[in-house]
Design an enzyme around this catalytic site. Structure first.
Site, PDB file in Angstrom:
ATOM      1  N   ASP A 151      -2.545  -0.853   1.967  1.00 25.95           N
ATOM      2  CA  ASP A 151      -1.129  -0.479   2.057  1.00 25.95           C
ATOM      3  C   ASP A 151      -0.642   0.223   0.799  1.00 25.95           C
ATOM      4  OD1 ASP A 151      -1.593  -3.132   1.004  1.00 25.95           O
ATOM      5  OD2 ASP A 151       0.568  -3.475   1.002  1.00 25.95           O
ATOM      6  N   HIS A 152      -1.513   0.364  -0.199  1.00 30.30           N
ATOM      7  CA  HIS A 152      -1.157   1.067  -1.430  1.00 30.30           C
ATOM      8  C   HIS A 152      -1.968   2.347  -1.646  1.00 30.30           C
ATOM      9  CE1 HIS A 152       1.362  -2.242  -3.141  1.00 30.30           C
ATOM     10  NE2 HIS A 152       0.657  -2.912  -2.248  1.00 30.30           N
ATOM     11  N   ASP A 174       1.798  -5.661  -6.452  1.00 30.62           N
ATOM     12  CA  ASP A 174       1.430  -6.977  -5.942  1.00 30.62           C
ATOM     13  C   ASP A 174       0.959  -7.895  -7.065  1.00 30.62           C
ATOM     14  OD1 ASP A 174       1.799  -5.361  -3.787  1.00 30.62           O
ATOM     15  OD2 ASP A 174       0.057  -6.086  -2.675  1.00 30.62           O
TER      16      ASP A 174
END
Length: 304
Positions: A67-68, A213
């Site tokens: 997701d990054h 994160d």
């Protein structure tokens, strides 16, 4: 684009939803753009927010969760189709090469521009990029795999010339750069005119910290002390604090505690868990510790 502007392209977490896009941000500063993380759908969001693809020369990847970074292959291809010729530099953990090199070997043969991958040491805070207007430092974080945040430190602009004063003293144009650098002016008669009389200070340089994160990690506090704006992940609410510990993520309250201890000026939270239909309660939990906390949302533009 003289100011320091933050654009939120995506602020969701790992599981895709229709409510939020995968993580990505673009910083605009002095006619240059710097991308931070590149989740899926990043380039579509750039279109929606009218972000100029041609100004993008640096991409900073915090870690190798999809997701990054899953938006990178598509973005690299699009930049080629747009006729880019200038070098693109992608900064990230050493694992980034394992991800991108095979992609470039298969799909990057015809790219009309070079791609340079700069490896980051995720275990220490260090200067990784510097240009005329900006310095970028790493912020070591605590996650399930090597992860770093980024501190964007604007360089102080030169003071502004007070035109009425330079006209009054008949100061030649060739002397103005020296005066802006802090030198006094000496008239032909020998009178010293202090540079402080001829200039007014520019706006103070701004600082933006991006904490991707991470579990609650107090070691980031001295690195981000006093920044103008802090983005800190807040994946979970307090009722899911156990899940946050298991997955090395933060709660909104923990993000606010980091902001409070670091004496930052503003806090922006994001990276919301897909389990929450409405994330306003995360703002309330953070606000109890750090009043004025902002919720990130796609399409948001903030002046740092």
């Amino acid at each position: 684009m003289e100011g320091f502007e933050l654009n939120i392209l995506g602020c969701g977490s790992a599981l895709p939803t229709t409510r939020h896009q995968a993580t990505s941000q673009v910083i605009n500063l002095r006619n240059k753009s710097y991308m931070v993380d590149c989740g899926e759908n990043t380039q579509t969001q750039m279109r929606r927010m009218r972000i100029n693809f041609n100004r993008l020369n640096h991409i900073f990847i915090s870690h190798l969760h999809g997701d990054h970074c899953f938006g990178l292959p598509g973005l690299l291809s699009t930049l080629g189709m747009l006729g880019r010729t200038g070098e693109l530099i992608i900064h990230g953990p050493k694992e980034l090469k394992d991800f991108l090199n095979p992609v470039l070997a298969v799909f990057g043969k015809g790219l009309p521009y070079p791609v340079r991958i700069e490896e980051i040491d995720t275990t220490t805070s260090e200067l990784i990029w510097e240009d005329a207007g900006l310095k970028v430092y790493t912020i070591p974080l605590m996650h399930r795999l090597p992860t770093t945040g980024f501190l964007f430190e604007e360089k102080q602009k030169e003071p502004h010339i007070i035109r009425e004063m330079t006209d009054f003293y008949r100061i030649p144009l060739r002397e103005l750069p020296r005066i802006k650098r802090g030198e006094d002016f000496v008239t032909p008669e020998g009178e010293v005119i202090p540079h402080t009389r001829l200039t007014r200070p520019a706006e103070p340089a701004k600082h933006y910290a991006y904490c991707s994160d991470t579990a609650f990690y107090e070691k980031v506090i001295p690195i981000i002390e006093g920044v103008d704006l802090l983005y800190h992940e807040a994946t979970f609410g307090e009722t899911d604090a156990a899940r946050a510990r298991e997955t090395f993520h933060s709660t909104a309250r923990q993000a606010a505690e980091i902001a409070r201890r670091a004496n930052v000026k503003k806090l922006l939270i994001g990276h919301y868990s897909a389990r929450y239909e409405d994330v306003r309660f995360l703002q309330e939990e953070a606000d109890a510790v750090f009043p004025g906390t902002l919720l990130a949302n796609e399409g948001m533009k903030l002046t740092v």
